[in-house]
Scaffold this active site. Structure first.
Site, short mmCIF file in Angstrom:
data_model
loop_
_atom_site.label_atom_id
_atom_site.label_comp_id
_atom_site.label_asym_id
_atom_site.label_seq_id
_atom_site.Cartn_x
_atom_site.Cartn_y
_atom_site.Cartn_z
N HIS A 41 0.85 -1.19 0.00
CA HIS A 41 0.00 0.00 0.00
C HIS A 41 0.89 1.24 0.00
O HIS A 41 1.98 1.24 0.59
CB HIS A 41 -0.93 0.01 1.21
CG HIS A 41 -1.89 -1.13 1.21
ND1 HIS A 41 -3.04 -1.13 0.47
CD2 HIS A 41 -1.84 -2.34 1.83
CE1 HIS A 41 -3.68 -2.27 0.66
NE2 HIS A 41 -2.97 -3.02 1.47
N ARG B 63 24.05 -16.83 10.00
CA ARG B 63 25.27 -17.51 9.55
C ARG B 63 24.93 -18.33 8.32
O ARG B 63 23.77 -18.45 7.92
CB ARG B 63 25.84 -18.39 10.63
CG ARG B 63 24.92 -19.54 11.05
CD ARG B 63 25.60 -20.43 12.09
NE ARG B 63 24.78 -21.51 12.57
CZ ARG B 63 24.62 -22.70 11.98
NH1 ARG B 63 25.24 -22.94 10.82
NH2 ARG B 63 23.86 -23.63 12.51
#
Length: 199
Positions: A113, A190
């Site tokens: 929006h 990671r």
């Protein structure tokens, strides 16, 4: 351009358009029928999903209930599965690769929006009926990903091959391949490596 073409192209469009309304009603009716089936009604489920997801070459394993805006804008790869309460707001295309696992309460949300109120607020036609404009961005989940419970993926995001998204994450930007990522907003923790092998 039709409103459907604008929608798929990521442009501002009117979701109250009659063609789009018809497509949404069809998808929601099919999802509702699917959600009322029992797990041992495999053939009935398969027939409903073939109609709900006509652009998926292989029917995924979806644990009811499921919810789709359109269905026809979602593309599942091979050997995919979702747990309870999968919600896919496929206003723009949603591409889900092969071997993707999706946990319970996951939402893929392509709609966007406008940030400025005057662009997103309700508008009125000359006949007094109201409408608003929105746009969308596609979502891509590449092969071999796992999205854990309660993940939200926002429009415009690509999750790279082999990545894992931790429970409760809100994914607002791309995740590189073979990453363990989590949080709100989701960030890479990671790499996923051979050291993660279980056996």
């Amino acid at each position: 351009m039709t409103e459907n073409e604008k929608m798929l192209a990521g442009q501002l469009y009117d979701p109250s358009d009659s063609e789009l309304s018809r497509l949404r009603v069809k998808a929601r009716r099919l999802a509702r029928r699917y959600n009322l089936t029992d797990e041992d009604e495999c053939e009935k489920q398969r027939e409903i999903l073939k109609e709900l997801l006509p652009n998926s070459p292989e029917i995924p394993g979806l644990q009811a209930p499921v919810y789709f805006d359109y269905g026809c804008n979602t593309y599942f790869g091979k050997r995919c599965g979702t747990n309870f309460n999968f919600t896919c707001l496929d206003v723009c295309p949603v591409h889900i690769g092969d071997n993707v696992l999706i946990g319970p309460n996951v939402t893929l949300a392509t709609p966007m929006h406008a940030l400025l109120p005057e662009e997103r607020n309700i508008r009125f036609r000359e006949d007094g009926s109201c409408y608003y404009l929105e746009y969308a961005k596609p979502i891509t989940i590449e092969n071999d990903c796992w999205l854990a419970s309660n993940v939200v993926v926002c429009g415009g995001v690509t999750i790279g091959e082999g990545s894992v998204i931790g429970a409760g994450s809100v994914v607002t930007r791309d995740i590189p391949p073979h990453s363990l990522a989590a949080g709100n907003p989701c960030r890479v923790l990671r790499a996923v490596t051979e050291a993660d092998r279980m056996g």
